[in-house]
Design a protein around this motif. Structure first.
Motif, PDB file in Angstrom:
ATOM      1  N   GLY A  15       0.818  -1.214   0.000  1.00  0.00           N
ATOM      2  CA  GLY A  15       0.000   0.000   0.000  1.00  0.00           C
ATOM      3  C   GLY A  15       0.849   1.259   0.000  1.00  0.00           C
ATOM      4  N   LEU A  16       1.939   1.251   0.782  1.00  0.00           N
ATOM      5  CA  LEU A  16       2.833   2.414   0.794  1.00  0.00           C
ATOM      6  C   LEU A  16       3.454   2.609  -0.576  1.00  0.00           C
ATOM      7  N   ARG A  17       3.862   1.535  -1.205  1.00  0.00           N
ATOM      8  CA  ARG A  17       4.464   1.646  -2.546  1.00  0.00           C
ATOM      9  C   ARG A  17       3.488   2.291  -3.523  1.00  0.00           C
ATOM     10  N   VAL A  18       2.244   1.838  -3.515  1.00  0.00           N
ATOM     11  CA  VAL A  18       1.224   2.416  -4.394  1.00  0.00           C
ATOM     12  C   VAL A  18       1.052   3.912  -4.095  1.00  0.00           C
ATOM     13  N   ASP A  19       0.971   4.255  -2.806  1.00  0.00           N
ATOM     14  CA  ASP A  19       0.806   5.664  -2.418  1.00  0.00           C
ATOM     15  C   ASP A  19       1.985   6.513  -2.879  1.00  0.00           C
ATOM     16  N   LEU A  20       3.207   6.013  -2.673  1.00  0.00           N
ATOM     17  CA  LEU A  20       4.392   6.784  -3.056  1.00  0.00           C
ATOM     18  C   LEU A  20       4.488   6.940  -4.568  1.00  0.00           C
ATOM     19  N   GLU A  21       4.137   5.906  -5.301  1.00  0.00           N
ATOM     20  CA  GLU A  21       4.163   6.017  -6.761  1.00  0.00           C
ATOM     21  C   GLU A  21       3.127   7.020  -7.247  1.00  0.00           C
ATOM     22  N   LEU A  22       1.966   7.066  -6.616  1.00  0.00           N
ATOM     23  CA  LEU A  22       0.944   8.059  -6.958  1.00  0.00           C
ATOM     24  C   LEU A  22       1.455   9.473  -6.700  1.00  0.00           C
ATOM     25  N   VAL A  23       2.005   9.697  -5.503  1.00  0.00           N
ATOM     26  CA  VAL A  23       2.508  11.032  -5.153  1.00  0.00           C
ATOM     27  C   VAL A  23       3.663  11.422  -6.060  1.00  0.00           C
ATOM     28  N   HIS A  24       4.541  10.474  -6.364  1.00  0.00           N
ATOM     29  CA  HIS A  24       5.645  10.785  -7.271  1.00  0.00           C
ATOM     30  C   HIS A  24       5.113  11.233  -8.627  1.00  0.00           C
ATOM     31  N   GLY A  25       4.107  10.548  -9.135  1.00  0.00           N
ATOM     32  CA  GLY A  25       3.511  10.935 -10.416  1.00  0.00           C
ATOM     33  C   GLY A  25       2.899  12.325 -10.371  1.00  0.00           C
ATOM     34  N   LEU A  47      11.989   0.463   5.301  1.00  0.00           N
ATOM     35  CA  LEU A  47      12.311   1.882   5.120  1.00  0.00           C
ATOM     36  C   LEU A  47      12.272   2.238   3.632  1.00  0.00           C
ATOM     37  N   TRP A  48      11.420   3.198   3.286  1.00  0.00           N
ATOM     38  CA  TRP A  48      11.221   3.643   1.906  1.00  0.00           C
ATOM     39  C   TRP A  48      11.551   5.116   1.788  1.00  0.00           C
ATOM     40  N   THR A  49      11.796   5.559   0.557  1.00  0.00           N
ATOM     41  CA  THR A  49      12.050   6.975   0.323  1.00  0.00           C
ATOM     42  C   THR A  49      11.339   7.449  -0.940  1.00  0.00           C
ATOM     43  N   LEU A  50      10.915   8.683  -0.899  1.00  0.00           N
ATOM     44  CA  LEU A  50      10.453   9.407  -2.084  1.00  0.00           C
ATOM     45  C   LEU A  50      11.428  10.559  -2.238  1.00  0.00           C
ATOM     46  N   THR A  51      12.221  10.522  -3.293  1.00  0.00           N
ATOM     47  CA  THR A  51      13.255  11.523  -3.522  1.00  0.00           C
ATOM     48  C   THR A  51      12.923  12.277  -4.802  1.00  0.00           C
ATOM     49  N   THR A  52      12.910  13.599  -4.720  1.00  0.00           N
ATOM     50  CA  THR A  52      12.638  14.415  -5.906  1.00  0.00           C
ATOM     51  C   THR A  52      13.681  15.517  -6.037  1.00  0.00           C
ATOM     52  N   HIS A  53      13.903  15.921  -7.269  1.00  0.00           N
ATOM     53  CA  HIS A  53      14.870  16.968  -7.600  1.00  0.00           C
ATOM     54  C   HIS A  53      14.103  18.090  -8.283  1.00  0.00           C
ATOM     55  N   PRO A  75      -1.693  14.025   2.353  1.00  0.00           N
ATOM     56  CA  PRO A  75      -1.968  12.955   3.322  1.00  0.00           C
ATOM     57  C   PRO A  75      -0.879  11.873   3.349  1.00  0.00           C
ATOM     58  N   VAL A  76      -0.299  11.574   2.203  1.00  0.00           N
ATOM     59  CA  VAL A  76       0.782  10.582   2.156  1.00  0.00           C
ATOM     60  C   VAL A  76       2.067  11.195   2.708  1.00  0.00           C
ATOM     61  N   LEU A  77       2.409  12.397   2.260  1.00  0.00           N
ATOM     62  CA  LEU A  77       3.643  13.041   2.715  1.00  0.00           C
ATOM     63  C   LEU A  77       3.633  13.291   4.221  1.00  0.00           C
ATOM     64  N   SER A  78       2.463  13.475   4.797  1.00  0.00           N
ATOM     65  CA  SER A  78       2.378  13.718   6.247  1.00  0.00           C
ATOM     66  C   SER A  78       2.739  12.460   7.048  1.00  0.00           C
ATOM     67  N   ARG A  79       2.808  11.308   6.393  1.00  0.00           N
ATOM     68  CA  ARG A  79       3.199  10.065   7.065  1.00  0.00           C
ATOM     69  C   ARG A  79       4.715   9.862   7.059  1.00  0.00           C
ATOM     70  N   ALA A  80       5.456  10.805   6.468  1.00  0.00           N
ATOM     71  CA  ALA A  80       6.916  10.689   6.410  1.00  0.00           C
ATOM     72  C   ALA A  80       7.511  10.791   7.816  1.00  0.00           C
ATOM     73  N   ILE A  81       8.686  10.202   7.963  1.00  0.00           N
ATOM     74  CA  ILE A  81       9.441  10.343   9.216  1.00  0.00           C
ATOM     75  C   ILE A  81       9.687  11.826   9.438  1.00  0.00           C
ATOM     76  N   ASP A  82       9.463  12.289  10.659  1.00  0.00           N
ATOM     77  CA  ASP A  82       9.577  13.713  10.974  1.00  0.00           C
ATOM     78  C   ASP A  82      11.047  14.120  11.090  1.00  0.00           C
ATOM     79  N   GLU A  83      11.569  14.611   9.979  1.00  0.00           N
ATOM     80  CA  GLU A  83      12.953  15.075   9.916  1.00  0.00           C
ATOM     81  C   GLU A  83      13.076  16.036   8.743  1.00  0.00           C
TER      82      GLU A  83
END
Length: 104
Positions: A15-25, A47-53, A75-83
């Motif tokens: 589910g996280l993978r699907v969410d991250l791929e959606l947000v990345h798109g 541990l997953w990452t969404l990295t953008t440039h 809503p997805v980005l708000s689930r990121a590790i707080d850093e």
């Protein structure tokens, strides 16, 4: 500018993978997007990452203001590790931003 958001998959890695791929798109469709990817840590598969440039910090901030990002991305980005996740790209010999916190 480079943005790194890290996430813990927990009980639903698919589910996280699907969410991250959606947000990345959604992010990739925004003006100023220069590249990015979804990744998973090779030593800790939870541990997953969404990295953008981005071409600059303004482009990234404007992207987050887009309607689809507010509706589906935040809503997805708000689930990121707080850093801190925004980085300037360091070029050899280049002038860097002032080294101080922007937290108010």
């Amino acid at each position: 500018m480079l943005v790194v958001n890290r996430f813990r998959a927990g009980e639903d890695p698919a589910g996280l993978r699907v969410d991250l791929e959606l947000v990345h798109g959604l992010l990739a469709a925004q003006s100023g997007y220069a590249g990015g990817w979804v990744g998973r840590n090779v030593d800790d598969p939870d541990l997953w990452t969404l990295t953008t440039h981005w071409v600059n910090v303004g482009a990234y901030r404007r992207a987050l203001s887009a309607y689809d990002l507010k509706l589906h991305g935040v809503p997805v980005l708000s689930r990121a590790i707080d850093e801190p996740g925004a980085y300037e790209v360091v070029e050899p010999g280049g002038v860097l931003n002032v080294a101080q916190s922007r937290v108010t």
